[in-house]
Design an enzyme around this catalytic site. Structure first.
Site, PDB file in Angstrom:
ATOM      1  N   ASP A 188      -0.449  -5.696   9.121  1.00 55.53           N
ATOM      2  CA  ASP A 188      -1.520  -4.773   8.736  1.00 55.53           C
ATOM      3  C   ASP A 188      -2.756  -5.624   8.422  1.00 55.53           C
ATOM      4  O   ASP A 188      -2.749  -6.447   7.500  1.00 55.53           O
ATOM      5  CB  ASP A 188      -1.064  -3.970   7.502  1.00 55.53           C
ATOM      6  CG  ASP A 188      -2.024  -2.825   7.204  1.00 55.53           C
ATOM      7  OD1 ASP A 188      -3.132  -2.813   7.765  1.00 55.53           O
ATOM      8  OD2 ASP A 188      -1.662  -1.946   6.402  1.00 55.53           O
TER       9      ASP A 188
ATOM     10  N   TRP B 110       0.873  -1.178   0.000  1.00 55.77           N
ATOM     11  CA  TRP B 110       0.000   0.000   0.000  1.00 55.77           C
ATOM     12  C   TRP B 110       0.915   1.235   0.000  1.00 55.77           C
ATOM     13  O   TRP B 110       1.770   1.349   0.895  1.00 55.77           O
ATOM     14  CB  TRP B 110      -0.864  -0.048   1.267  1.00 55.77           C
ATOM     15  CG  TRP B 110      -1.879   1.048   1.383  1.00 55.77           C
ATOM     16  CD1 TRP B 110      -2.749   1.486   0.418  1.00 55.77           C
ATOM     17  CD2 TRP B 110      -2.158   1.824   2.555  1.00 55.77           C
ATOM     18  NE1 TRP B 110      -3.541   2.481   0.923  1.00 55.77           N
ATOM     19  CE2 TRP B 110      -3.199   2.718   2.226  1.00 55.77           C
ATOM     20  CE3 TRP B 110      -1.638   1.853   3.843  1.00 55.77           C
ATOM     21  CZ2 TRP B 110      -3.730   3.624   3.141  1.00 55.77           C
ATOM     22  CZ3 TRP B 110      -2.160   2.747   4.761  1.00 55.77           C
ATOM     23  CH2 TRP B 110      -3.199   3.620   4.406  1.00 55.77           C
TER      24      TRP B 110
ATOM     25  N   LYS C 266     -13.473  -1.246   6.645  1.00 48.55           N
ATOM     26  CA  LYS C 266     -14.025  -2.039   5.543  1.00 48.55           C
ATOM     27  C   LYS C 266     -15.037  -3.058   6.038  1.00 48.55           C
ATOM     28  O   LYS C 266     -16.130  -3.167   5.495  1.00 48.55           O
ATOM     29  CB  LYS C 266     -12.921  -2.783   4.790  1.00 48.55           C
ATOM     30  CG  LYS C 266     -11.593  -2.070   4.738  1.00 48.55           C
ATOM     31  CD  LYS C 266     -11.487  -1.054   3.633  1.00 48.55           C
ATOM     32  CE  LYS C 266     -10.220  -0.237   3.806  1.00 48.55           C
ATOM     33  NZ  LYS C 266      -9.883   0.616   2.697  1.00 48.55           N
TER      34      LYS C 266
HETATM   35  C1  LMR Z   1      -7.011   1.867  -0.610  1.00 51.87           C
HETATM   36  O1  LMR Z   1      -5.884   1.360  -0.661  1.00 51.87           O
HETATM   37  O2  LMR Z   1      -7.656   2.189  -1.618  1.00 51.87           O
HETATM   38  C2  LMR Z   1      -7.641   2.086   0.737  1.00 51.87           C
HETATM   39  O3  LMR Z   1      -6.870   1.520   1.728  1.00 51.87           O
HETATM   40  C3  LMR Z   1      -7.983   3.490   0.963  1.00 51.87           C
HETATM   41  C4  LMR Z   1      -6.782   4.360   1.171  1.00 51.87           C
HETATM   42  O4  LMR Z   1      -6.796   5.084   2.156  1.00 51.87           O
HETATM   43  O5  LMR Z   1      -5.862   4.339   0.366  1.00 51.87           O
END
Ligand code: LMR
Length: 396
Positions: free
Chosen positions: A210, A130, A245
């Site tokens: 996470d 992420w 979520k």
């Molecule tokens: C995403 O990856 O789309 C979600 O976790 C929302 C975000 O805050 O990025």
């Protein structure tokens, strides 16, 4: 004083929300930010949440501060959800819960904790991960490194991951995704988790797990396999859990930092430091989301409704994954994108290139992250034929 400040591009994921809103294409499809969507493309408030909120509104007597660790009832509800109702870790009082503003807030607490209590230690994230992991850990002053996760053929590179973990210096922190890996959707099998635990044990590494999508992969307990194994086998684990979520309460910013320590005494020491980190960041977390979650999880009837709704969401996503691959069959592309049916959670690393993603957006109003990450919950039986055709066009 501000003359030297340069404008920077906004967040790539959140920016898609605005760009999508502005697009006037009637056939546009949003596969960007990770929020659940129903068959009408809406992100509804879950029934269990509505009912919990009605009860809260009726019974609420104060809006006073809830303390740096948040509401105790919230922590008491989330710990067994994450670690298991009969967890030996809970029995031994080795785990502490701190309510946080979303999973992101929990990550920030974890980052500040590592930076202040484990100075000089590096942090290792999967490649890819992420994107916000990079910002959160580096802005806390921690040196960030990557371990491989996906190979050139867009498959889980478990051998590469394991080999890299074996070389990480003792005491460093390793970020793992409990389930529904963001952005790839490739999860570890239970056997692979066991191998990872052994390496972490051997190398004396600290896992930071996470856990943003509990219940979206295979099920609430199934998705917690890795987290529970780590917590039971290792002395120390950091877990960042999110209710955004699985309770659909994105804007209520509801998460939890769970610190697992060797024993109850050390857990209390760690907990006291986490309180300081929270105090220095935002003092007390927002209360409402945590109150919703604890209202639901402490009530058998609401819990049952919530579990049913979560199962419906998960099943819908997994059906759409399979149907997406089916829709590509007439174009001879089902093998190329077969991974979408195998991945889990909201996201798929489709293998679409940044150039193809740009074309999908410009020519078809289909929005996804440039890495080729698609939010599968944005698929619907109405838009699958359109999506398949567009993907075929950018593959010509
Ligand atoms: C995403 O990856 O789309 C979600 O976790 C929302 C975000 O805050 O990025």
């Amino acid at each position: 004083m501000f003359e030297h400040i340069e404008r920077v591009p906004g967040d790539a994921i959140l920016g898609l929300i605005e760009a999508f809103k502005k697009d006037t294409n009637p056939q546009k499809v949003d596969l960007g930010v990770g929020v659940y969507r129903d068959s009408q493309g809406n992100t509804p408030v879950m029934r269990a949440v509505k009912e919990a909120e009605a009860r809260l509104l009726k019974n609420e007597t104060t809006k006073t501060y809830i303390g740096s660790h948040g509401a105790p009832a919230y922590g008491e509800a989330v710990l067994p959800l994450v670690l298991g109702a009969s967890s030996p870790v809970l029995e031994a009082n080795r785990a502490s819960a701190t309510q946080s503003p979303g999973g992101t807030g929990a990550l920030r607490l974890a980052a500040d904790f590592v930076a202040s209590q484990m100075p000089g230690k590096g942090i290792w994230v999967s490649d890819p991960t992420w994107p916000n992991h990079h910002g959160i850990f580096t802005s806390a002053g921690i040196k960030l490194h990557k371990y491989p996760y996906v190979d050139a053929d867009n498959r889980l590179d478990f051998a590469g991951m394991l080999a890299a973990l074996k070389k990480i210096p003792e005491g460093d922190v390793v970020v793992l995704h409990a389930c529904c890996h963001n952005p790839t959707g490739f999860d570890l099998s239970n056997e692979q988790w066991q191998e990872v635990v052994e390496v972490l044990q051997d190398r004396k590494l600290l896992p930071l797990v996470d856990f943003a999508y509990q219940g979206f992969g295979e099920g609430l307990d199934e998705d917690a396999y890795g987290v529970r194994l780590l917590s039971e086998k290792l002395d120390e684990v950091i877990i960042t859990s999110s209710c955004s979520k699985n309770f659909g309460i994105y804007c209520e910013r509801t998460g939890c930092l769970i610190m697992v320590a060797r024993n109850a005494e050390q857990m209390e020491n760690v907990r006291s430091q986490v309180a300081i980190v929270a105090r220095e960041n935002y003092s007390n977390p927002p209360a409402h989301g945590g109150a919703i979650v604890s209202e639901i999880l402490h009530d058998a009837e609401l819990s049952a409704i919530w579990r049913e709704e979560l199962t419906e969401m998960r099943d819908r996503i997994n059906t759409l994954r399979r149907d997406f691959v089916e829709a590509l069959k007439p174009y001879g592309l089902d093998q190329k994108y077969a991974c979408v049916a195998e991945q889990r959670g909201m996201f798929s690393y489709t293998g679409l290139t940044p150039e193809q993603v740009d074309r999908l957006r410009a020519e078809f109003g289909i929005y996804m992250v440039r890495s080729g990450r698609a939010n599968v919950a944005g698929f619907s039986h109405e838009n699958l034929p359109y999506l398949a055709k567009a993907i075929a066009m950018v593959n010509e």
